[in-house]
Write an enzyme that holds these catalytic residues in place. Structure first.
Site, PDB file in Angstrom:
ATOM      1  N   ASP A   1      81.635 -20.010 104.114  1.00 26.97           N
ATOM      2  CA  ASP A   1      82.434 -21.171 104.538  1.00 26.97           C
ATOM      3  C   ASP A   1      83.309 -21.716 103.407  1.00 26.97           C
ATOM      4  O   ASP A   1      84.186 -22.543 103.640  1.00 26.97           O
ATOM      5  CB  ASP A   1      81.521 -22.293 105.054  1.00 26.97           C
ATOM      6  CG  ASP A   1      80.856 -21.906 106.362  1.00 26.97           C
ATOM      7  OD1 ASP A   1      81.332 -20.968 107.031  1.00 26.97           O
ATOM      8  OD2 ASP A   1      79.845 -22.547 106.731  1.00 26.97           O
TER       9      ASP A   1
ATOM     10  N   ARG B   1      88.082 -26.714 107.851  1.00 23.45           N
ATOM     11  CA  ARG B   1      88.090 -26.183 106.476  1.00 23.45           C
ATOM     12  C   ARG B   1      89.500 -25.806 106.016  1.00 23.45           C
ATOM     13  O   ARG B   1      89.788 -25.810 104.822  1.00 23.45           O
ATOM     14  CB  ARG B   1      87.115 -25.012 106.344  1.00 23.45           C
ATOM     15  CG  ARG B   1      85.701 -25.403 106.760  1.00 23.45           C
ATOM     16  CD  ARG B   1      84.602 -24.700 106.029  1.00 23.45           C
ATOM     17  NE  ARG B   1      83.311 -25.071 106.613  1.00 23.45           N
ATOM     18  CZ  ARG B   1      82.629 -26.169 106.299  1.00 23.45           C
ATOM     19  NH1 ARG B   1      83.088 -27.009 105.396  1.00 23.45           N
ATOM     20  NH2 ARG B   1      81.471 -26.434 106.889  1.00 23.45           N
TER      21      ARG B   1
HETATM   22  C1  S3P Z   1      76.070 -21.418 110.114  1.00 22.96           C
HETATM   23  C2  S3P Z   1      76.231 -20.087 109.825  1.00 22.96           C
HETATM   24  C3  S3P Z   1      77.512 -19.493 109.429  1.00 22.96           C
HETATM   25  C4  S3P Z   1      78.501 -20.553 108.951  1.00 22.96           C
HETATM   26  C5  S3P Z   1      78.544 -21.722 109.885  1.00 22.96           C
HETATM   27  C6  S3P Z   1      77.185 -22.384 109.996  1.00 22.96           C
HETATM   28  C7  S3P Z   1      74.755 -21.917 110.539  1.00 22.96           C
HETATM   29  O1  S3P Z   1      78.092 -18.843 110.546  1.00 22.96           O
HETATM   30  O2  S3P Z   1      79.782 -19.976 108.827  1.00 22.96           O
HETATM   31  O3  S3P Z   1      79.477 -22.684 109.417  1.00 22.96           O
HETATM   32  O4  S3P Z   1      74.523 -23.142 110.518  1.00 22.96           O
HETATM   33  O5  S3P Z   1      73.907 -21.088 110.893  1.00 22.96           O
HETATM   34  P1  S3P Z   1      77.741 -17.321 110.918  1.00 22.96           P
HETATM   35  O6  S3P Z   1      76.341 -17.250 111.347  1.00 22.96           O
HETATM   36  O7  S3P Z   1      78.705 -16.987 112.020  1.00 22.96           O
HETATM   37  O8  S3P Z   1      78.011 -16.542 109.665  1.00 22.96           O
END
Ligand code: S3P
Length: 424
Positions: free
Chosen positions: A311, A384
């Site tokens: 992120d 973001r």
């Molecule tokens: C998150 C996992 C990530 C991240 C998202 C929050 C979470 O996504 O990018 O902002 O809270 O499990 P992905 O599982 O798609 O990588």
């Protein structure tokens, strides 16, 4: 909203609570027995979406701005939702909640905003189908709206093609209700907040390498949860302090879970002046972070570090524009399926500001050192992107206009007022 070059940024900040931990606290509190108290909950639109969805399933949740009190319904106590569940912009709500809904004795329908309706859900539908779930995409495009008809589930082993905590957590939530043991292996370890929180709620769960195994629980026991500050929100100020002249910023109580701290490693590798104090290792680890204006050098960011900073890549791309030499970001194709296509948005918009940046199949290449100038940036429903370009705009000639700047509401409603405090 318009941003202009700033002389310096100085001061101390408390950043809002971690988004991932806040979502999970609502979901686990809702299906636990007894009361769960959450301190430091993120009052952002995404987490409020999670809160409202579970309220619609009969869970009594009080929120008085400092503490969230969840009166858990128990593992089998959720009610058929009072209407369609609207997740807004939140992928985490969609994917994690689907794992719970797949096992309930009722049918539910999930909708969201234009960004959510483009995000891939096949990644959760495939493992859930293997567990016996009935989950379909209403438009047949593997995206929301989703219809979930609750079914009895069976435990599976799933080899996930992506390192995604949302996919892993969806399967683990479903596994909580399955007949038998469920395990998930990922290519690289993604954030482990679900595993840590399940453990504290008394669920038998273990991790070996990149495999997590869950045994269905009889019950979850309500907990007191301290949500750490979100390192993904701190990232904007970490970068701002490093690239803005004559700056020194201290960010307090930042969550530094080792599955999330990739940006710190990158800053150190680039030669950033960063230091840590007040380290606490109880539960989710936290510390205060101080950054100062630094001479930076580009670096290569690839492989297993990617899920630990996924992120933060938009703001790391901004950082790389202010470093000497080349920064190469690889193995980050996941950026294309976030709230926006973050490879395209960062490359096109930073190029518009005069940066030397090129998109690749799975990342970007940035030759730092060029002076940036203002441009008009459309944030494309992506918080973001808005925050990254606010920081870039403070370090660019002329005016940077961000269209859709108010979508910082998703994860950091006070972002601009916090930024203002540092300009005094
Ligand atoms: C998150 C996992 C990530 C991240 C998202 C929050 C979470 O996504 O990018 O902002 O809270 O499990 P992905 O599982 O798609 O990588």
């Amino acid at each position: 909203m318009i941003f202009k070059r700033v002389k310096s940024l100085n001061g101390e900040l408390n950043i809002p609570g971690d988004k991932s931990v806040s979502h999970r606290s609502i979901m686990m509190g809702a299906i636990a027995e007894g009361i769960t108290e959450v301190y430091g909950f993120l009052n952002g639109a995404d987490c409020i979406s999670s809160m409202n969805c579970f309220r619609q399933m009969g869970v009594d949740i009080e929120y008085d701005e400092t503490i969230v009190t969840i009166h858990g319904n128990g593992l089998h106590g959720l009610k058929k939702p009072t209407g369609t569940l609207d997740v807004g912009n939140s992928g985490t709500t969609t994917r994690l909640m689907s794992g719970i809904l797949a096992a309930q004795p009722f049918t539910s329908r999930i909708i969201g905003d234009a960004s959510i309706c483009k995000r891939p859900m096949k990644r959760i539908m495939t493992p859930l189908h293997q567990m016996g779930a009935d989950i379909t995409s209403e438009r047949g495009n593997d995206c929301a709206p989703l219809i979930i008809k609750g079914q009895p589930l069976k435990g599976i082993h799933y080899d996930s093609p992506v390192a995604s905590a949302q996919v892993k957590s969806c399967i683990l939530f479903a596994g909580l209700y399955a007949d038998g043991i469920t395990s998930v292996t990922e290519p690289y370890l993604s954030r482990n907040h679900t595993e840590l929180m399940f453990q504290s709620f008394g669920v038998p769960i273990s991790t070996e390498g990149t495999t997590v195994t869950i045994t269905p629980a009889q019950k979850l026991v309500g907990q007191k949860i301290m949500v750490p500050g979100d390192i993904s929100s701190a990232a904007y100020f970490i970068v701002a302090g490093l690239i803005t002249p004559d700056s020194c910023i201290t960010i307090k109580n930042v969550g530094i879970n080792p599955t999330r701290d990739g940006i710190l490693e990158v800053v150190e590798k680039m030669g950033g002046n960063i230091s840590y104090s007040n380290v606490s290792k109880d539960g989710e680890p936290t510390c205060d972070i101080t950054v100062q204006t630094s001479e930076l050098t580009g670096c290569v960011i690839e492989g297993e570090i990617i899920p630990k900073l996924i992120d933060e890549i938009p703001i790391i791309a901004v950082l790389a524009c202010f470093a000497k030499g080349t920064t190469i970001i690889k193995d980050a194709a996941e950026l294309k399926v976030k709230e926006s296509n973050r490879i395209d948005e960062m490359v096109n918009n930073l190029s518009a500001m005069g940066a030397d940046i090129t998109a690749t199949e799975d990342g970007m290449i940035i030759n730092g050192g060029r002076t940036l100038h203002g441009a008009v940036i459309n944030s494309k429903l992506d918080h973001r992107i808005a925050m990254s370009f606010a920081i870039a705009g403070l370090n660019a000639d002329g005016e940077t206009e961000i269209i859709g700047a108010d979508n910082v509401e998703t994860s950091y409603p006070a972002f601009y007022s916090d930024l203002n405090k540092l300009m005094r």
